[in-house]
Design an enzyme around this catalytic site. Structure first.
Site, PDB file in Angstrom:
ATOM      1  CB  CYS A 259      -0.914  -0.057   1.157  1.00  0.00           C
ATOM      2  SG  CYS A 259      -2.388   1.051   0.839  1.00  0.00           S
ATOM      3  N   GLY A 303      -5.691   6.280  -1.930  1.00  0.00           N
ATOM      4  CA  GLY A 303      -6.161   7.723  -2.743  1.00  0.00           C
ATOM      5  C   GLY A 303      -5.081   8.396  -3.654  1.00  0.00           C
ATOM      6  CG  HIS A 349      -4.426  -3.530   2.489  1.00  0.00           C
ATOM      7  ND1 HIS A 349      -3.525  -3.047   3.798  1.00  0.00           N
ATOM      8  CD2 HIS A 349      -4.670  -2.423   1.866  1.00  0.00           C
ATOM      9  CE1 HIS A 349      -3.745  -1.746   3.708  1.00  0.00           C
ATOM     10  NE2 HIS A 349      -4.442  -1.300   2.543  1.00  0.00           N
ATOM     11  CD  GLU A 351      -2.933  -6.171   5.523  1.00  0.00           C
ATOM     12  OE1 GLU A 351      -3.990  -5.398   5.458  1.00  0.00           O
ATOM     13  OE2 GLU A 351      -2.267  -6.439   4.627  1.00  0.00           O
TER      14      GLU A 351
END
Length: 378
Positions: A259, A303, A349, A351
């Site tokens: 990320c 974003g 992500h 996870e």
């Protein structure tokens, strides 16, 4: 639950106002309004540090059905600036629930609004972009002009340096489950709770460091690998983290970023970043692996994005690198891989349980990278 429909207002910086019922704490909150498309997982969303200073709109109409529990938090508290829902559950029903979502929001001082036409609101954000906004209720519900003035006086997300506001103040260690295989230094830019769990399951002793840590502080851990976490804000502001990443790449220490970490690695390699129109936020976003052609269904919350094209190869100060993944919906860069140094990253992500576990093998790949580096140096 019978409530008035005009005792709260969501005010957007372009002058659009959505009225509804107060939900959670009463008062005023300001932030960037964004929407997330997840049908489930609102507790994980609310506690994700990457949502710091954002007012989150749930596109799923019914929220709060399963209440709030003590196991699913992704950090030590709710992180969103505000919350917008359409139809809050009147009664929570789940065996793990310890209280209602409304109670959790109220207890933690999170100002929200319910009974909003979230479909119209989401279409407005898609058309006009994520923007500054405010939720007002109780004594803070004043004239439209005064509320709009407060919104327009608030700080924008572009140029916001937020990682330090959600990072740990002190280093701490998450022990492995079982025998220690590797030691990893994680730069906490807004790390989620489940990430250390994933690494611990693979025999990793994780040393979580504050976002402002120096390369000497990182090297003092004697890490076998370095992890760059998710986090909020504009990646262009993270000059210290970007320079730290360059130092790690120069030393050829295995590195994995997710990320925000993907954007930090990209900038360290010489790529630019830009603010997206309305971002990617949800648990149903398809990502294509350029090397294999496989598609993973992923969880995302960002974003900002890296500049680049699907499959693009480019030169960096650390050798050749390529765009390894891209979003199947819009072509956005979703991952990087270096050819000459042991480093890779993804924008999503791994996870999180989106596919539900399509991306979990990325943690195994990080371990494999550390194994290869260990064999090479020993």
């Amino acid at each position: 639950m019978t409530v008035a429909t005009t005792d709260a207002a969501l005010v957007l910086e372009d002058g659009r106002i959505f009225r509804g019922a107060a939900y959670g704490a009463r008062g005023r909150t300001l932030g960037e309004v964004v929407f997330t498309t997840g049908m489930t997982g609102y507790q994980e969303t609310l506690t994700d540090p990457s949502y710091h200073r954002q007012i989150v709109v749930q596109t799923a109409p019914q929220i709060g059905n399963t209440g709030w529990n003590d196991e699913d938090d992704e950090s030590d508290r709710i992180r969103v600036a505000g919350y917008v829902v359409r139809d809050p559950a009147r009664r929570a029903s789940n065996w793990r629930s310890t209280r209602s979502l409304d109670d959790a929001l109220t207890d933690q001082g999170v100002v929200g609004i319910a009974e909003v036409d979230t479909r119209t609101l989401t279409r407005h954000i898609r058309e006009h972009g994520a923007m500054r906004a405010g939720v007002f209720s109780g004594d803070a519900l004043v004239t439209d002009a005064a509320m709009l003035e407060a919104v327009r006086a608030s700080a924008p997300m572009r140029g916001a340096d937020l990682a330090g506001e959600v990072s740990t103040a002190e280093s701490y260690v998450v022990p492995p489950r079982g025998e220690t295989r590797f030691r990893v230094a994680a730069l906490d830019l807004g790390i989620k709770t489940n990430t250390p769990r994933q690494l611990a399951d693979r025999g990793v002793e994780l040393h979580v460091l504050p976002s402002g840590s120096t390369v000497d502080e990182l090297l003092a851990v004697a890490p076998d690998g370095v992890f760059l976490s998710n986090g909020p804000g504009d990646p262009e502001t993270q000059t210290a983290a970007i320079e730290l990443t360059r130092q790690v790449l120069a030393r050829e220490i295995p590195l994995f970023g997710i990320c925000f970490g993907n954007q930090i690695l990209g900038r360290a390699l010489g790529l630019g970043t830009y603010k997206m129109r309305f971002g990617h936020r949800g648990i149903n976003i398809p990502v294509l692996d350029a090397a294999t052609g496989r598609v993973a269904i992923t969880a995302q919350n960002h974003g900002f994005a890296l500049e680049g094209e699907p499959g693009q190869r480019f030169d960096s100060p650390f050798g050749t690198a390529r765009v390894s993944h891209h979003c199947a919906n819009d072509g956005t860069v979703e991952g990087l891989r270096c050819s000459d140094v042991p480093a890779f990253s993804v924008q999503y992500h791994p996870e999180a349980a989106a596919g539900p576990h399509d991306a979990a093998p990325l943690f195994d790949e990080f371990v494999t990278l550390m194994e290869a580096r260990h064999a090479q140096t020993h």
